[in-house]
Design a protein around this motif. Structure first.
Motif, PDB file in Angstrom:
ATOM      1  N   LYS A 138       0.824  -1.210   0.000  1.00  0.00           N
ATOM      2  CA  LYS A 138       0.000   0.000   0.000  1.00  0.00           C
ATOM      3  C   LYS A 138       0.858   1.261   0.000  1.00  0.00           C
ATOM      4  CE  LYS A 138      -3.816  -2.227  -0.085  1.00  0.00           C
ATOM      5  NZ  LYS A 138      -4.649  -2.213  -1.297  1.00  0.00           N
ATOM      6  N   THR A 139       1.972   1.235   0.717  1.00  0.00           N
ATOM      7  CA  THR A 139       2.850   2.410   0.707  1.00  0.00           C
ATOM      8  C   THR A 139       3.457   2.619  -0.673  1.00  0.00           C
ATOM      9  OG1 THR A 139       3.365   2.013   3.039  1.00  0.00           O
ATOM     10  CG2 THR A 139       4.812   3.501   1.834  1.00  0.00           C
ATOM     11  N   GLY A 140       3.850   1.512  -1.335  1.00  0.00           N
ATOM     12  CA  GLY A 140       4.341   1.636  -2.699  1.00  0.00           C
ATOM     13  C   GLY A 140       3.286   2.170  -3.643  1.00  0.00           C
ATOM     14  N   GLY A 141       2.029   1.712  -3.479  1.00  0.00           N
ATOM     15  CA  GLY A 141       0.947   2.245  -4.299  1.00  0.00           C
ATOM     16  C   GLY A 141       0.700   3.717  -4.052  1.00  0.00           C
ATOM     17  N   TYR A 142       0.836   4.144  -2.802  1.00  0.00           N
ATOM     18  CA  TYR A 142       0.644   5.563  -2.487  1.00  0.00           C
ATOM     19  C   TYR A 142       1.738   6.414  -3.126  1.00  0.00           C
ATOM     20  CZ  TYR A 142       0.523   9.815   0.322  1.00  0.00           C
ATOM     21  OH  TYR A 142       0.495  11.119   0.730  1.00  0.00           O
ATOM     22  N   ILE A 143       2.993   5.944  -3.031  1.00  0.00           N
ATOM     23  CA  ILE A 143       4.092   6.683  -3.660  1.00  0.00           C
ATOM     24  C   ILE A 143       3.900   6.741  -5.174  1.00  0.00           C
ATOM     25  CG2 ILE A 143       6.579   6.688  -4.043  1.00  0.00           C
ATOM     26  CD1 ILE A 143       5.784   7.485  -1.240  1.00  0.00           C
ATOM     27  N   TYR A 144       3.428   5.631  -5.759  1.00  0.00           N
ATOM     28  CA  TYR A 144       3.175   5.625  -7.196  1.00  0.00           C
ATOM     29  C   TYR A 144       2.080   6.625  -7.573  1.00  0.00           C
ATOM     30  CZ  TYR A 144       1.304   4.024 -11.663  1.00  0.00           C
ATOM     31  OH  TYR A 144       0.833   3.981 -12.947  1.00  0.00           O
ATOM     32  N   SER A 145       1.012   6.681  -6.772  1.00  0.00           N
ATOM     33  CA  SER A 145      -0.064   7.625  -7.076  1.00  0.00           C
ATOM     34  C   SER A 145       0.417   9.064  -6.956  1.00  0.00           C
ATOM     35  CB  SER A 145      -1.247   7.382  -6.132  1.00  0.00           C
ATOM     36  OG  SER A 145      -0.885   7.656  -4.784  1.00  0.00           O
ATOM     37  N   ARG A 146       1.221   9.350  -5.932  1.00  0.00           N
ATOM     38  CA  ARG A 146       1.762  10.701  -5.788  1.00  0.00           C
ATOM     39  C   ARG A 146       2.685  11.058  -6.945  1.00  0.00           C
ATOM     40  NH1 ARG A 146      -0.975  14.262  -2.789  1.00  0.00           N
ATOM     41  NH2 ARG A 146      -1.903  13.203  -1.022  1.00  0.00           N
ATOM     42  N   ALA A 147       3.513  10.096  -7.361  1.00  0.00           N
ATOM     43  CA  ALA A 147       4.407  10.362  -8.485  1.00  0.00           C
ATOM     44  C   ALA A 147       3.621  10.593  -9.768  1.00  0.00           C
ATOM     45  CB  ALA A 147       5.377   9.193  -8.657  1.00  0.00           C
ATOM     46  N   LEU A 148       2.526   9.834  -9.965  1.00  0.00           N
ATOM     47  CA  LEU A 148       1.699  10.022 -11.154  1.00  0.00           C
ATOM     48  C   LEU A 148       1.031  11.396 -11.149  1.00  0.00           C
ATOM     49  CD1 LEU A 148       0.542   8.825 -13.730  1.00  0.00           C
ATOM     50  CD2 LEU A 148      -1.283   7.794 -12.352  1.00  0.00           C
ATOM     51  N   MET A 149       0.498  11.809  -9.984  1.00  0.00           N
ATOM     52  CA  MET A 149      -0.111  13.144  -9.915  1.00  0.00           C
ATOM     53  C   MET A 149       0.926  14.248 -10.061  1.00  0.00           C
ATOM     54  SD  MET A 149      -3.199  12.896  -7.123  1.00  0.00           S
ATOM     55  CE  MET A 149      -2.169  12.321  -5.788  1.00  0.00           C
ATOM     56  N   ALA A 150       2.150  14.010  -9.561  1.00  0.00           N
ATOM     57  CA  ALA A 150       3.219  14.988  -9.756  1.00  0.00           C
ATOM     58  C   ALA A 150       3.568  15.127 -11.232  1.00  0.00           C
ATOM     59  CB  ALA A 150       4.446  14.583  -8.954  1.00  0.00           C
ATOM     60  N   LEU A 151       3.572  13.994 -11.965  1.00  0.00           N
ATOM     61  CA  LEU A 151       3.845  14.046 -13.398  1.00  0.00           C
ATOM     62  C   LEU A 151       2.758  14.816 -14.139  1.00  0.00           C
ATOM     63  CD1 LEU A 151       5.514  13.118 -15.842  1.00  0.00           C
ATOM     64  CD2 LEU A 151       4.155  11.023 -15.859  1.00  0.00           C
ATOM     65  N   ILE A 152       1.498  14.547 -13.819  1.00  0.00           N
ATOM     66  CA  ILE A 152       0.393  15.250 -14.486  1.00  0.00           C
ATOM     67  C   ILE A 152       0.432  16.739 -14.161  1.00  0.00           C
ATOM     68  CG2 ILE A 152      -2.113  15.420 -14.660  1.00  0.00           C
ATOM     69  CD1 ILE A 152      -2.245  12.438 -14.058  1.00  0.00           C
ATOM     70  N   SER A 153       0.672  17.066 -12.894  1.00  0.00           N
ATOM     71  CA  SER A 153       0.732  18.479 -12.503  1.00  0.00           C
ATOM     72  C   SER A 153       1.901  19.181 -13.171  1.00  0.00           C
ATOM     73  CB  SER A 153       0.857  18.575 -10.977  1.00  0.00           C
ATOM     74  OG  SER A 153       1.009  19.912 -10.571  1.00  0.00           O
ATOM     75  N   GLY A 154       3.049  18.518 -13.236  1.00  0.00           N
ATOM     76  CA  GLY A 154       4.200  19.131 -13.882  1.00  0.00           C
ATOM     77  C   GLY A 154       3.964  19.397 -15.358  1.00  0.00           C
ATOM     78  N   ILE A 155       3.340  18.442 -16.056  1.00  0.00           N
ATOM     79  CA  ILE A 155       3.065  18.628 -17.485  1.00  0.00           C
ATOM     80  C   ILE A 155       2.083  19.781 -17.704  1.00  0.00           C
ATOM     81  CG2 ILE A 155       2.000  17.550 -19.497  1.00  0.00           C
ATOM     82  CD1 ILE A 155       3.136  14.894 -18.544  1.00  0.00           C
TER      83      ILE A 155
END
Length: 375
Positions: A199-216
């Motif tokens: 679950k912690t890995g999934g949370y980090i993945y979700s944060r990284a995905l939202m960071a990528l979308i926000s950055g773009i």
């Protein structure tokens, strides 16, 4: 007086004293406990990568050190580049500030029919009471700021040290914890640990995905406006807004607004409006959907867990609330017995449900034929 009464009084007072001592110790150690909690979740986040390196023949301690060194180098390099960029932009803004002020004054005089001048505004600001009071308070608060910075560095080193030990000695820690438990409890502890890592890995993945979308999204806006250092600013917005809870959004949006102001003051207004609108889109549309898919919890539960974590532990609680809730939900789901829902339970009373119930119910002719066959 009964003989047992003095002993009962002594025991009661002793228990009360122990309780008071435990409460005092807990309040004294609450900072250390929070740091250990952060370190534990940080170790859970890097444990899959450490396991992958150790499975290829690298010693676990060396694999943990490599991962932490890589993360540290990336963060230091990024913030060094960002600091140099920010220093250059601040120097440019200071040099061009009189022209910005003149343009604002001209617009104000033309719009509101006033008669302002830059020299009069400078004189009023320099001789104002609030500026002198602010300078005196800033001079007296230098030691407080230094103590806060040193305390923050000490907490960061404490978190890194504990997280390194948790990640490097993860299997040994699990064996030591399971060695004091009966066999059936050992399986539960190992299952909870594996669920927490997932679950912690999934949370980090979700944060990284939202960071990528926000950055773009922010990169596209900054490129359209012609703001310099758009890639670095986009990375800054993505990382800071997602991995610093509560105030990360404001810190992330302040720097692009500042840089856009050096190009054109109206560009800063456009960037500010975009940051506010995108934040609402992320909070109510993007984040609940991504979190529900990666961490596998309901969006309302995710939102409630963040609110509860913020109320309990502040920014730290907001950061670890979602993985902790997902771990607890997945662990309890193993022990919750579920039953098949009856046909009449959970219906909304609409025409479709009533029609489905009528289709599933045997007809009168079928019931009469079944009764005739039984006879």
């Amino acid at each position: 007086m009964p003989r047992w009464l003095p002993r009962a009084v002594v025991v009661t007072l002793a228990l009360f004293a122990c309780f008071q001592l435990a409460v005092w110790a807990f309040h004294q150690l609450i900072g250390l406990l929070v740091n250990i909690l952060i370190a534990f979740f940080l170790a859970l986040a890097v444990e899959p990568a450490v396991d992958r390196l150790s499975s290829r023949g690298m010693r676990r301690g060396l694999a943990t050190g490599v991962m932490f060194l890589l993360v540290t180098v990336l963060f230091l390099g990024f913030f060094t580049l960002l600091g140099s960029m920010l220093a250059g932009q601040i120097q440019t803004m200071v040099e061009n500030f009189p022209s910005y002020l003149d343009s604002v004054i001209r617009w104000t005089n033309r719009t509101f029919r006033t008669n302002l001048s830059r020299l009069a505004i400078q004189e009023s600001v320099l001789h104002s009471d609030w500026l002198q009071k602010y300078v005196r308070n800033s001079a007296s608060g230098v030691l407080d700021v230094s103590a806060t910075v040193l305390g923050g560095l000490f907490q960061l080193l404490t978190i890194l040290l504990f997280s390194f030990y948790f990640a490097a000695d993860g299997p040994r820690l699990r064996r030591a914890l399971c060695s004091v438990l009966p066999p059936h409890r050992q399986a539960e502890v190992l299952r909870a640990w594996e669920i927490a890592v997932t679950k912690t890995g999934g949370y980090i993945y979700s944060r990284a995905l939202m960071a990528l979308i926000s950055g773009i999204a922010h990169y596209v806006l900054l490129e359209i406006l012609g703001v310099p250092y758009a890639p670095a600013l986009a990375v800054w917005v993505g990382l800071v807004s997602q991995f610093i809870p509560t105030i990360g959004t404001y810190l992330a949006g302040a720097l692009p607004i500042l840089i856009a102001f050096t190009v054109n003051p109206w560009y800063a207004v456009w960037v500010f409006c975009f940051v506010v609108v995108y934040q609402q889109f992320e909070n109510y549309v993007l984040q609940p959907r991504i979190t529900a898919r990666t961490v596998d919890i309901h969006p309302a539960v995710a939102f409630g867990s963040v609110v509860a974590g913020t109320a309990l532990l502040g920014a730290v609680g907001a950061l670890i609330a979602i993985p902790a809730t997902a771990t607890l939900q997945a662990f309890l789901g193993v022990y919750v017995k579920r039953y098949e829902v009856a046909g009449a339970v959970g219906t909304t009373g609409g025409d479709g449900d009533r029609g489905a119930g009528r289709r599933d119910r045997p007809s009168l002719f079928a019931r009469m034929a079944r009764a005739f066959r039984k006879r």
